[in-house]
Write an enzyme that holds these catalytic residues in place. Structure first.
Site, PDB file in Angstrom:
ATOM      1  N   GLU A   1       0.882  -1.159   0.000  1.00  0.00           N
ATOM      2  CA  GLU A   1       0.000   0.000   0.000  1.00  0.00           C
ATOM      3  C   GLU A   1       0.928   1.219   0.000  1.00  0.00           C
ATOM      4  O   GLU A   1       1.742   1.359   0.907  1.00  0.00           O
ATOM      5  CB  GLU A   1      -0.848  -0.032   1.280  1.00  0.00           C
ATOM      6  CG  GLU A   1      -1.942   0.983   1.292  1.00  0.00           C
ATOM      7  CD  GLU A   1      -2.760   0.929   2.583  1.00  0.00           C
ATOM      8  OE1 GLU A   1      -2.596  -0.014   3.379  1.00  0.00           O
ATOM      9  OE2 GLU A   1      -3.544   1.866   2.779  1.00  0.00           O
TER      10      GLU A   1
ATOM     11  N   ARG B   1       5.082 -12.644  10.344  1.00  0.00           N
ATOM     12  CA  ARG B   1       5.788 -11.393  10.066  1.00  0.00           C
ATOM     13  C   ARG B   1       7.212 -11.474  10.558  1.00  0.00           C
ATOM     14  O   ARG B   1       7.500 -12.161  11.523  1.00  0.00           O
ATOM     15  CB  ARG B   1       5.130 -10.227  10.809  1.00  0.00           C
ATOM     16  CG  ARG B   1       3.776  -9.878  10.344  1.00  0.00           C
ATOM     17  CD  ARG B   1       3.206  -8.777  11.223  1.00  0.00           C
ATOM     18  NE  ARG B   1       3.653  -7.460  10.807  1.00  0.00           N
ATOM     19  CZ  ARG B   1       3.019  -6.717   9.905  1.00  0.00           C
ATOM     20  NH1 ARG B   1       1.936  -7.173   9.325  1.00  0.00           N
ATOM     21  NH2 ARG B   1       3.456  -5.531   9.590  1.00  0.00           N
TER      22      ARG B   1
ATOM     23  N   LYS C   1       4.542   1.052   9.250  1.00  0.00           N
ATOM     24  CA  LYS C   1       4.682   2.322   8.546  1.00  0.00           C
ATOM     25  C   LYS C   1       4.104   3.469   9.365  1.00  0.00           C
ATOM     26  O   LYS C   1       4.654   4.569   9.387  1.00  0.00           O
ATOM     27  CB  LYS C   1       3.990   2.242   7.187  1.00  0.00           C
ATOM     28  CG  LYS C   1       4.806   1.459   6.164  1.00  0.00           C
ATOM     29  CD  LYS C   1       4.079   1.354   4.837  1.00  0.00           C
ATOM     30  CE  LYS C   1       3.002   0.298   4.869  1.00  0.00           C
ATOM     31  NZ  LYS C   1       2.419  -0.007   3.574  1.00  0.00           N
TER      32      LYS C   1
HETATM   33  P1  ATP Z   1       2.591  -1.772   7.851  1.00  0.00           P
HETATM   34  O1  ATP Z   1       1.922  -2.331   9.053  1.00  0.00           O
HETATM   35  O2  ATP Z   1       4.002  -1.444   8.040  1.00  0.00           O
HETATM   36  O3  ATP Z   1       1.806  -0.672   7.214  1.00  0.00           O
HETATM   37  P2  ATP Z   1       1.443  -3.460   5.945  1.00  0.00           P
HETATM   38  O4  ATP Z   1       1.317  -4.921   6.076  1.00  0.00           O
HETATM   39  O5  ATP Z   1       0.228  -2.663   6.131  1.00  0.00           O
HETATM   40  O6  ATP Z   1       2.623  -2.973   6.848  1.00  0.00           O
HETATM   41  P3  ATP Z   1       1.567  -3.386   3.134  1.00  0.00           P
HETATM   42  O7  ATP Z   1       2.118  -2.333   2.269  1.00  0.00           O
HETATM   43  O8  ATP Z   1       0.111  -3.604   3.150  1.00  0.00           O
HETATM   44  O9  ATP Z   1       2.082  -3.062   4.591  1.00  0.00           O
HETATM   45  O10 ATP Z   1       2.339  -4.754   2.942  1.00  0.00           O
HETATM   46  C1  ATP Z   1       2.724  -5.301   1.715  1.00  0.00           C
HETATM   47  C2  ATP Z   1       3.050  -6.739   1.933  1.00  0.00           C
HETATM   48  O11 ATP Z   1       4.147  -6.860   2.822  1.00  0.00           O
HETATM   49  C3  ATP Z   1       1.902  -7.506   2.531  1.00  0.00           C
HETATM   50  O12 ATP Z   1       1.748  -8.718   1.823  1.00  0.00           O
HETATM   51  C4  ATP Z   1       2.318  -7.750   3.942  1.00  0.00           C
HETATM   52  O13 ATP Z   1       1.806  -8.964   4.420  1.00  0.00           O
HETATM   53  C5  ATP Z   1       3.847  -7.796   3.837  1.00  0.00           C
HETATM   54  N1  ATP Z   1       4.466  -7.399   5.092  1.00  0.00           N
HETATM   55  C6  ATP Z   1       4.263  -6.254   5.768  1.00  0.00           C
HETATM   56  N2  ATP Z   1       4.966  -6.234   6.906  1.00  0.00           N
HETATM   57  C7  ATP Z   1       5.647  -7.404   6.976  1.00  0.00           C
HETATM   58  C8  ATP Z   1       6.535  -7.996   7.922  1.00  0.00           C
HETATM   59  N3  ATP Z   1       6.879  -7.370   9.043  1.00  0.00           N
HETATM   60  N4  ATP Z   1       7.038  -9.216   7.643  1.00  0.00           N
HETATM   61  C9  ATP Z   1       6.715  -9.846   6.511  1.00  0.00           C
HETATM   62  N5  ATP Z   1       5.879  -9.357   5.578  1.00  0.00           N
HETATM   63  C10 ATP Z   1       5.338  -8.140   5.797  1.00  0.00           C
HETATM   64 MG    MG Z   2      -1.512  -2.648   4.970  1.00  0.00          MG
END
Ligand code: ATP
Ligand code: MG
Length: 559
Positions: A33, A259, A269
């Site tokens: 995102e 994760r 983020k």
């Molecule tokens: P954040 O909580 O930092 O905003 P998010 O999961 O909302 O992270 P996205 O941009 O939606 O961020 O994530 C893109 C991809 O990265 C998703 O498939 C998510 O599952 C994966 N991802 C995000 N954080 C992690 C992590 N700590 N370890 C492994 N994969 C991750």
């Molecule tokens: Mg997200």
């Protein structure tokens, strides 16, 4: 395919699906995102999604999940593209956006209405929340749940046309308000939002919800394995429900993994953005940030990042990885690669009283101890030198093999010197050491085979170049700051120390993006933003040893 056993459960599933002929080609996607920069957790997801298709000659999409207009910015899109490329992966022509499918998603939503499994609800957001129930109590059906297909279609089309204000109606799936899984209690599919979208402009005033958009985008792209983190496990029944209802030509399978969490830092983020807002760091690419941009600026090699996530593995178990694991990957990568140089971070003046004034000798110094092919460089040696303050101790314990009053030490690539006198200022601070050198002990060509226990690094004062060196440490003082109620209270006040260092002259020409080892101190690289010929700025990438493991920096064995 090679006959190595797959290294994790996801690769096992993929391996089996290829063997059984369920899939001829593996297709995955990385779906960020664009509401912030990518962090070390994303590195794991990127390496997994792109890695499994690299290994099986499959395909991976980079798909921006841009279903949330208003929060998403072009700057983040560019940063994400740059970061994925920097890690060494290529989506080729498979750069997509959830918004590319807005028309198809809309058609799928109408199809759900026609199938009688979606309805327009006219309760307010608060009322919807009240009807939802709790984990222990079932929800209640909305009074609008039994609208006819015709009425629902009409309302939904008018939602699209812009006949209603934000929040007036919402399209919901008709599943089960009593389901123990809250995600199945008639989840929202479309919301009205009169807001411009960065790609589709004012074309839409209704936007699809994440679960629906994500599932169907996976199906449209022919994703075979939709790999996501564990928090989506409870969403899988909904993912499968959409596929069961709509029966798309390609049926993706969602698989969850845990994760990656790194100790002493945060991977969210939202929280990283809070650090920027509070001016705790200078931006997304501050070298202390666990973002890809920050780690790149600090000098972490992409290969080390890939090696790191490989070591972490892909599992279903939540884990907090020690920073030392990442740092070891970096040390391993840089140990072979980085040339050696001499730099003094906290300078103490040494005057060699028996060395001729104005004489300069050029010492030949190896660029890498194990790689003679990297050659040597010339290192000026003269009467006045800088050494590291903590390489001298006035009241030294017996096992201190560096410099002490009356003691001897070898200067790396130079001579053996003896400390004859300690000069102090009015406050009793040591400002200079007066030493004598032994002319017969020149490194490599000395006529004396005298040995001393310690060797220290140094820089000739007249030729030294000054530089700002930024020494980074953990951003937080606790291993799991996200578990602290207010993570801001767990900040490490000493995460950045700036010192005015003295460098050997060759370092004035250190190329950007090329790490170097300051002997005995660690790995460093020029700062990609602030460094210039007039004002040198170096970042410490990592120390030579894990200082958090309480290993003290020792003098090197005598050469
Ligand atoms: P954040 O909580 O930092 O905003 P998010 O999961 O909302 O992270 P996205 O941009 O939606 O961020 O994530 C893109 C991809 O990265 C998703 O498939 C998510 O599952 C994966 N991802 C995000 N954080 C992690 C992590 N700590 N370890 C492994 N994969 C991750
Ligand atoms: Mg997200």
């Amino acid at each position: 395919m090679n006959d190595m056993p797959p290294r994790d459960f996801i690769r096992q599933i993929i391996h089996d699906d290829l063997q059984s002929g369920k899939h001829a080609t593996i297709v995955t996607r990385f779906p960020p995102e664009p509401n912030g920069y990518l962090h070390v957790g994303h590195v794991m997801s990127i390496c997994l999604n792109f890695g499994v298709t690299e290994e099986t000659s499959g395909k991976t999409f980079l798909r921006f999940d841009d279903t949330n207009p208003g929060k998403e910015r072009e700057e983040f899109v560019r940063a994400i593209e740059r970061d994925v490329h920097w890690l060494g992966f290529d989506w080729e022509d498979r750069l997509t956006h959830a918004s590319d499918y807005f028309e198809q998603l809309y058609a799928s939503a109408e199809r759900l209405i026609e199938l009688g499994v979606a309805y327009v609800d006219s309760l307010t957001a608060d009322e919807i929340r009240e009807h939802r129930g709790t984990l222990t109590e079932p929800g209640r059906n909305s009074p609008y749940r039994d609208r006819s297909v015709a009425e629902n279609l009409d309302l939904f089309r008018r939602m699209r046309k812009g006949d209603f204000a934000d929040g007036e109606h919402v399209l919901r799936a008709k599943i089960d308000m009593a389901s123990p899984n809250m995600n199945l209690r008639d989840p929202a599919l479309y919301r009205i939002r009169h807001i411009n979208h960065q790609r589709t402009g004012s074309d839409w005033c209704i936007y699809p919800m994440y679960d629906f958009a994500h599932t169907m985008s996976d199906a449209f792209e022919g994703i075979t394995h939709s790999l996501c983190t564990l928090e989506f496990e409870d969403h899988r029944p909904l993912y499968d429900w959409f596929l069961d209802q709509l029966e798309p030509a390609h049926r993706p399978r969602q698989i969850e993994f845990s994760r990656l969490n790194l100790a002493y830092t945060i991977t969210s983020k939202r929280k990283l953005n809070a650090l920027i807002e509070a001016d705790v760091v200078t931006g997304w690419d501050d070298p202390r940030m666990p973002t890809i941009a920050g780690m790149r600026r600090r000098g972490y090699p992409a290969a080390a990042m890939r090696d790191f996530v490989k070591r972490c593995g892909v599992t279903k178990k939540d884990k907090l990885i020690e920073m030392g694991v990442l740092e070891n990957s970096i040390r391993e990568e840089l140990g072979e690669q980085a040339q050696r140089r001499m730099a003094v971070l906290r300078p103490l003046k040494v005057v060699l009283t028996n060395y001729p004034e104005n004489q300069v000798e050029m010492m030949s110094a190896l660029n890498h101890p194990n790689r003679p092919e990297l050659g040597t460089r010339e290192l000026p040696f003269s009467r006045e030198l800088w050494i590291e303050q903590d390489d001298f101790m006035e009241e030294a314990p017996r096992k201190f093999f560096r410099l002490k009053p009356g003691g001897e030490v070898r200067l790396r690539f130079g001579y053996i010197i003896r400390c004859d006198e300690v000069v102090k200022d009015g406050d009793g601070q040591i400002i200079e050491l007066r030493c004598s050198y032994d002319p017969d002990t020149r490194s490599g060509s000395g006529t004396s085979d005298r040995k001393v226990k310690g060797t220290i690094h140094w820089v000739s004062a007249a030729q030294a170049v000054p530089a700002e060196v930024r020494l980074y440490d953990r951003l937080f003082t606790v291993p799991d700051p996200s578990a602290v109620e207010d993570f801001m209270t767990a900040l490490n006040p000493d995460s950045l120390q700036v010192v005015e260092a003295k460098l050997e002259p060759a370092l004035a020409e250190q190329p950007a993006g090329e790490a170097v080892q300051f002997e005995r101190l660690g790995y460093f690289s020029v700062d990609s933003e602030d460094h210039s010929i007039e004002a040198l700025v170096f970042n410490r990438i990592v120390t030579l040893r894990d200082s958090w493991a309480k290993i003290e920096r020792q003098a090197m064995p005598a050469s």
